[in-house]
Design an enzyme around this catalytic site. Structure first.
Site, PDB file in Angstrom:
ATOM      1  N   ASP A 109       0.865  -1.178   0.000  1.00  0.00           N
ATOM      2  CA  ASP A 109       0.000   0.000   0.000  1.00  0.00           C
ATOM      3  C   ASP A 109       0.901   1.227   0.000  1.00  0.00           C
ATOM      4  O   ASP A 109       1.536   1.541   0.992  1.00  0.00           O
ATOM      5  CB  ASP A 109      -0.878  -0.015   1.258  1.00  0.00           C
ATOM      6  CG  ASP A 109      -1.957   1.064   1.228  1.00  0.00           C
ATOM      7  OD1 ASP A 109      -2.909   0.964   2.028  1.00  0.00           O
ATOM      8  OD2 ASP A 109      -1.840   2.010   0.410  1.00  0.00           O
TER       9      ASP A 109
ATOM     10  N   ASP B 133      -3.670   6.950  -3.581  1.00  0.00           N
ATOM     11  CA  ASP B 133      -3.543   5.972  -2.502  1.00  0.00           C
ATOM     12  C   ASP B 133      -4.094   4.666  -3.062  1.00  0.00           C
ATOM     13  O   ASP B 133      -5.302   4.539  -3.279  1.00  0.00           O
ATOM     14  CB  ASP B 133      -4.361   6.463  -1.296  1.00  0.00           C
ATOM     15  CG  ASP B 133      -4.399   5.464  -0.163  1.00  0.00           C
ATOM     16  OD1 ASP B 133      -5.139   5.728   0.815  1.00  0.00           O
ATOM     17  OD2 ASP B 133      -3.711   4.427  -0.251  1.00  0.00           O
TER      18      ASP B 133
ATOM     19  N   HIS C 257     -11.838   6.232   2.649  1.00  0.00           N
ATOM     20  CA  HIS C 257     -11.776   7.600   3.182  1.00  0.00           C
ATOM     21  C   HIS C 257     -11.689   8.636   2.058  1.00  0.00           C
ATOM     22  O   HIS C 257     -11.197   8.347   0.975  1.00  0.00           O
ATOM     23  CB  HIS C 257     -10.555   7.747   4.095  1.00  0.00           C
ATOM     24  CG  HIS C 257      -9.283   7.267   3.461  1.00  0.00           C
ATOM     25  ND1 HIS C 257      -8.388   8.116   2.849  1.00  0.00           N
ATOM     26  CD2 HIS C 257      -8.779   6.016   3.309  1.00  0.00           C
ATOM     27  CE1 HIS C 257      -7.383   7.416   2.364  1.00  0.00           C
ATOM     28  NE2 HIS C 257      -7.604   6.147   2.624  1.00  0.00           N
TER      29      HIS C 257
ATOM     30  N   HIS D  85      -6.347  11.582   4.966  1.00  0.00           N
ATOM     31  CA  HIS D  85      -7.612  11.236   5.619  1.00  0.00           C
ATOM     32  C   HIS D  85      -8.418  12.514   5.752  1.00  0.00           C
ATOM     33  O   HIS D  85      -8.140  13.333   6.605  1.00  0.00           O
ATOM     34  CB  HIS D  85      -7.348  10.619   7.003  1.00  0.00           C
ATOM     35  CG  HIS D  85      -8.607  10.462   7.808  1.00  0.00           C
ATOM     36  ND1 HIS D  85      -8.595  10.375   9.178  1.00  0.00           N
ATOM     37  CD2 HIS D  85      -9.905  10.376   7.438  1.00  0.00           C
ATOM     38  CE1 HIS D  85      -9.851  10.259   9.618  1.00  0.00           C
ATOM     39  NE2 HIS D  85     -10.668  10.243   8.569  1.00  0.00           N
TER      40      HIS D  85
ATOM     41  N   GLU E 183     -11.212   1.242  -0.228  1.00  0.00           N
ATOM     42  CA  GLU E 183     -10.329   0.139   0.147  1.00  0.00           C
ATOM     43  C   GLU E 183     -11.096  -0.868   0.980  1.00  0.00           C
ATOM     44  O   GLU E 183     -11.929  -0.504   1.799  1.00  0.00           O
ATOM     45  CB  GLU E 183      -9.087   0.640   0.889  1.00  0.00           C
ATOM     46  CG  GLU E 183      -9.299   1.402   2.155  1.00  0.00           C
ATOM     47  CD  GLU E 183      -7.986   2.009   2.659  1.00  0.00           C
ATOM     48  OE1 GLU E 183      -7.910   3.229   2.811  1.00  0.00           O
ATOM     49  OE2 GLU E 183      -7.022   1.259   2.896  1.00  0.00           O
TER      50      GLU E 183
ATOM     51  N   GLU F  40      -7.129  -1.590  -3.021  1.00  0.00           N
ATOM     52  CA  GLU F  40      -7.501  -0.172  -2.846  1.00  0.00           C
ATOM     53  C   GLU F  40      -7.305   0.613  -4.132  1.00  0.00           C
ATOM     54  O   GLU F  40      -6.277   0.444  -4.806  1.00  0.00           O
ATOM     55  CB  GLU F  40      -6.651   0.467  -1.739  1.00  0.00           C
ATOM     56  CG  GLU F  40      -6.903   1.951  -1.527  1.00  0.00           C
ATOM     57  CD  GLU F  40      -6.171   2.511  -0.328  1.00  0.00           C
ATOM     58  OE1 GLU F  40      -5.086   1.999   0.007  1.00  0.00           O
ATOM     59  OE2 GLU F  40      -6.686   3.453   0.295  1.00  0.00           O
TER      60      GLU F  40
HETATM   61  O1  LIG Z   1      -6.469   3.946   8.228  1.00  0.00           O
HETATM   62  S1  LIG Z   1      -6.504   5.353   7.959  1.00  0.00           S
HETATM   63  O2  LIG Z   1      -5.875   6.178   8.924  1.00  0.00           O
HETATM   64  C1  LIG Z   1      -8.117   5.800   7.727  1.00  0.00           C
HETATM   65  C2  LIG Z   1      -9.143   5.039   7.277  1.00  0.00           C
HETATM   66  C3  LIG Z   1     -10.376   5.723   7.233  1.00  0.00           C
HETATM   67  C4  LIG Z   1     -10.273   7.006   7.668  1.00  0.00           C
HETATM   68  S2  LIG Z   1      -8.643   7.339   8.060  1.00  0.00           S
HETATM   69  N1  LIG Z   1      -5.744   5.583   6.532  1.00  0.00           N
HETATM   70  C5  LIG Z   1      -5.216   6.874   6.210  1.00  0.00           C
HETATM   71  C6  LIG Z   1      -3.699   6.840   6.357  1.00  0.00           C
HETATM   72  C7  LIG Z   1      -3.123   7.111   7.593  1.00  0.00           C
HETATM   73  C8  LIG Z   1      -1.744   7.100   7.712  1.00  0.00           C
HETATM   74  C9  LIG Z   1      -0.951   6.780   6.605  1.00  0.00           C
HETATM   75  F1  LIG Z   1       0.386   6.740   6.736  1.00  0.00           F
HETATM   76  C10 LIG Z   1      -1.531   6.475   5.376  1.00  0.00           C
HETATM   77  C11 LIG Z   1      -2.909   6.501   5.264  1.00  0.00           C
HETATM   78  C12 LIG Z   1      -6.154   4.650   5.523  1.00  0.00           C
HETATM   79  C13 LIG Z   1      -4.995   4.159   4.713  1.00  0.00           C
HETATM   80  N2  LIG Z   1      -3.858   3.703   5.190  1.00  0.00           N
HETATM   81  C14 LIG Z   1      -3.126   3.356   4.106  1.00  0.00           C
HETATM   82  N3  LIG Z   1      -3.826   3.594   3.003  1.00  0.00           N
HETATM   83  N4  LIG Z   1      -5.004   4.111   3.389  1.00  0.00           N
HETATM   84 MN   LIG Z   2      -3.624   2.925   1.092  1.00  0.00          MN
HETATM   85 MN   LIG Z   3      -6.363   4.558   1.995  1.00  0.00          MN
END
Ligand SMILES: O=S(=O)(c1cccs1)N(Cc1ccc(F)cc1)Cc1ncn[nH]1
Ligand SMILES: [Mn+2]
Ligand SMILES: [Mn+2]
Ligand SMILES: [Mn+2]
Length: 367
Positions: free
Chosen positions: A140, A151, A220, A228, A253, A348
């Site tokens: 990812d 993303d 998101h 986010h 995702e 995703e």
């Molecule tokens: O889990 S999350 O924090 C989230 C899901 C729903 C609302 S916020 N997140 C956002 C994120 C947070 C930190 C990162 F370093 C990168 C992304 C989803 C995600 N992670 C990886 N890809 N997408």
């Molecule tokens: Mn991601």
């Molecule tokens: Mn994401």
């Protein structure tokens, strides 16, 4: 006239592959029947013309994503050090995107979460984890141009017994992408995802599992320099009746699991991100103050990981980083894990709800 064909391994900046400056569109899907008028509306087409620079920026980031993931698939092997895998991927993003400060580069740490770990795991410096034949790895990663983030994630498993688990999340994400659209209700997207995900079963070492949609790992909204942003997208039924709106970016995702279908924070943290809504905070502790300057200058509100601080020459920063987290300036984003012994897959895509159509920005010929 520059070369028009990427080399193998890739070496040419993607901007040189498209001398016109026009980057390829993602997959176009039309909105459900009640919104078909959008396709031909002159008013909506005019609105899009005004967004051209943004569309081109995010399409350039998507082209980098596609070329990097294609290259990574070609070199992934059991026995690879996870750190080497991440650094190879990250250096390839930096090269193809022609990294340029906060204007073009990596959007967040390379997630390479294994097995029951669903998300937000990347090795910290010194980690000796090696990719195994029986691993289920979620790759990812994010690219951005001027803060317009792509993303997108896919799952890699060498053992074919995991194929139905990988297919479940790929299918569920595509169902979510299809259900998404202007005026689509978030709860309908979640229901569509769960329906497809849980129609799959997978046999692992003689035991049959019905695949569960991980109910607390949502899609998101995405904003400029803000991974986010806005509304979360449910992946099970019973979500909010709120509607998606014109002009919004979403990461759709889904995570399929043989475990509880519910993740908790666990393991050592590697991912961190400035709180988007926190302004300037006067700091007294010199080390915390200096670390915040490094974070502001190199990442801004983009997520980063400890390895990115290491490569910038930061040392002995953990206490200062803890201070920034305790002050609410930085958010730790620890690994999200289902129960031990379970397996999780992910798929995703980043989509854009354009005025005239839905564009699956990160679609490629691989997924
Ligand atoms: O889990 S999350 O924090 C989230 C899901 C729903 C609302 S916020 N997140 C956002 C994120 C947070 C930190 C990162 F370093 C990168 C992304 C989803 C995600 N992670 C990886 N890809 N997408
Ligand atoms: Mn991601
Ligand atoms: Mn994401
Ligand atoms: Mn060049």
């Amino acid at each position: 006239k520059g070369p028009l064909q990427q080399t193998d391994p890739p070496s040419i900046h993607v901007d040189e592959l498209f001398p016109s400056g026009e980057f390829p569109e993602g997959e176009i899907q039309h909105y459900k029947d009640d919104n078909l008028w959008r396709t031909t509306s002159e008013e909506k087409r005019e609105l899009e013309r005004l967004q051209k620079p943004m569309y081109n920026a995010v399409r350039r980031a998507a082209e980098v994503h596609r070329q990097v993931r294609k290259y990574m698939r070609s070199i992934l092997k059991p026995g690879m050090l996870m750190i080497d895998l991440c650094e190879t991927l990250e250096n390839m993003v930096r090269k193809l995107i022609k990294e340029n400060g906060l204007e073009a580069g990596i959007a967040f740490p390379t997630g390479c979460s294994l097995n029951c770990v669903a998300a937000h795991w990347t090795p910290n410096g010194g980690d000796k984890t090696v990719l195994q034949y029986d691993d289920v790895m979620k790759l990812d990663f994010g690219t951005h141009i001027n803060g317009y983030i792509v993303d997108s994630a896919f799952t890699v498993a060498f053992n074919p017994m995991f194929d139905p688990l990988l297919q479940a999340s790929r299918d569920a994400t595509n169902a979510g992408v299809k259900e998404a659209g202007i005026d689509a209700r978030l709860c309908d997207v979640g229901a569509a995802i769960q329906e497809v995900m849980e129609s799959y079963e997978v046999e692992i070492n003689g035991k049959v599992f019905q695949v569960k949609s991980v109910r607390n790992l949502n899609g998101h909204g995405i904003g400029p320099y803000q991974i986010h942003f806005g509304k979360s997208v449910p992946v099970v039924k019973g979500g909010e009746q709120k509607k998606m709106e014109e002009g919004e970016f979403y990461a759709i995702e889904t995570f399929g699991s043989t475990g509880k279908g519910y993740v908790r924070e666990d393991l050592e943290c590697s991912h961190y991100m400035k709180n988007f809504d926190v302004g300037h905070v006067p700091l007294r502790a010199a080390k915390a103050k200096q670390l915040l300057v490094t974070i502001n200058n190199n990442f801004g509100t983009l997520a980063f990981c400890r390895r990115y601080l290491d490569r910038l020459g930061e040392t002995k920063y953990l206490m200062a980083l803890k201070n920034l987290c305790d002050a609410g300036i930085v958010e730790p984003c620890p690994p999200m894990c289902d129960v031990r012994g379970s397996y999780v897959s992910q798929s995703e895509h980043t989509i854009l709800l354009r005025p005239t159509c839905k564009e699956v920005i990160s679609r490629g010929d691989d997924y």
